[in-house]
Write a protein that holds these residues in place. Structure first.
Motif, PDB file in Angstrom:
ATOM      1  N   LEU A  26      53.985 -58.567  78.203  1.00  0.00           N
ATOM      2  CA  LEU A  26      53.855 -58.795  79.634  1.00  0.00           C
ATOM      3  C   LEU A  26      54.992 -58.130  80.389  1.00  0.00           C
ATOM      4  O   LEU A  26      56.157 -58.494  80.219  1.00  0.00           O
ATOM      5  N   SER A  45      49.774 -56.322  81.442  1.00  0.00           N
ATOM      6  CA  SER A  45      49.721 -57.159  80.249  1.00  0.00           C
ATOM      7  C   SER A  45      48.880 -56.446  79.204  1.00  0.00           C
ATOM      8  O   SER A  45      47.794 -55.941  79.508  1.00  0.00           O
ATOM      9  N   ARG A  46      49.395 -56.424  77.995  1.00  0.00           N
ATOM     10  CA  ARG A  46      48.642 -55.861  76.869  1.00  0.00           C
ATOM     11  C   ARG A  46      48.486 -56.959  75.828  1.00  0.00           C
ATOM     12  O   ARG A  46      49.456 -57.416  75.232  1.00  0.00           O
ATOM     13  N   GLU A  47      47.243 -57.368  75.627  1.00  0.00           N
ATOM     14  CA  GLU A  47      46.948 -58.445  74.676  1.00  0.00           C
ATOM     15  C   GLU A  47      47.005 -57.906  73.255  1.00  0.00           C
ATOM     16  O   GLU A  47      46.404 -56.881  72.954  1.00  0.00           O
ATOM     17  N   ASN A 103      50.820 -61.582  74.384  1.00  0.00           N
ATOM     18  CA  ASN A 103      50.748 -60.481  75.335  1.00  0.00           C
ATOM     19  C   ASN A 103      52.111 -59.814  75.430  1.00  0.00           C
ATOM     20  O   ASN A 103      53.139 -60.487  75.352  1.00  0.00           O
TER      21      ASN A 103
END
Length: 125
Positions: A89, A67-69, A87
């Motif tokens: 995801l 996950s990259r916020e 995110n």
């Protein structure tokens, strides 16, 4: 020495713990940060209880890889909080793997066990 978190930081920590629990399949952590009667509203429109969602993770039908916020906004009013988080995801959901650009609107309440998630609505952004 312990550091006291303000309410916004505590809410942020709970939401980040949920994501971490998803990625590591830490069902005990997820059980801790999610209220017993919580509901999850998925991008398909499906609504799941906490019990059913955790079951799907345990069985591997919902598998989260990373996950990259990209956005995080928290608003706390008394013992209630609203978080909007975006995110990217990477997940395999019911056999289909994709990187989903998800926006979640998460509601939390503060009770005897601290802040817990009571509802999450996912949509694409």
């Amino acid at each position: 020495m312990s550091i006291q978190l303000n309410e916004e930081q505590a809410v942020t920590q709970v939401v980040h713990q949920q994501v971490q629990g998803m990625l590591t399949k830490n069902l005990a952590l997820l059980d801790q940060v999610i209220a017993p009667n919580a509901k999850f509203f998925h991008i398909t429109g499906q609504v799941q209880s906490k019990t059913e969602w955790l079951r799907q993770i345990r069985l591997g039908r919902m598998h989260y890889f990373s996950s990259r916020e990209v956005l995080f906004q928290a608003t706390v009013t008394g013992d209630q909080a609203q978080v909007i988080v975006r995110n990217e995801l990477d997940a395999r959901i019911y056999g289909f793997r994709n990187t989903w650009p998800l926006q979640s609107q998460v509601k939390l309440v503060k009770g005897p066990r601290g802040w817990q998630i009571i509802e999450a609505h996912a949509s694409m952004y």
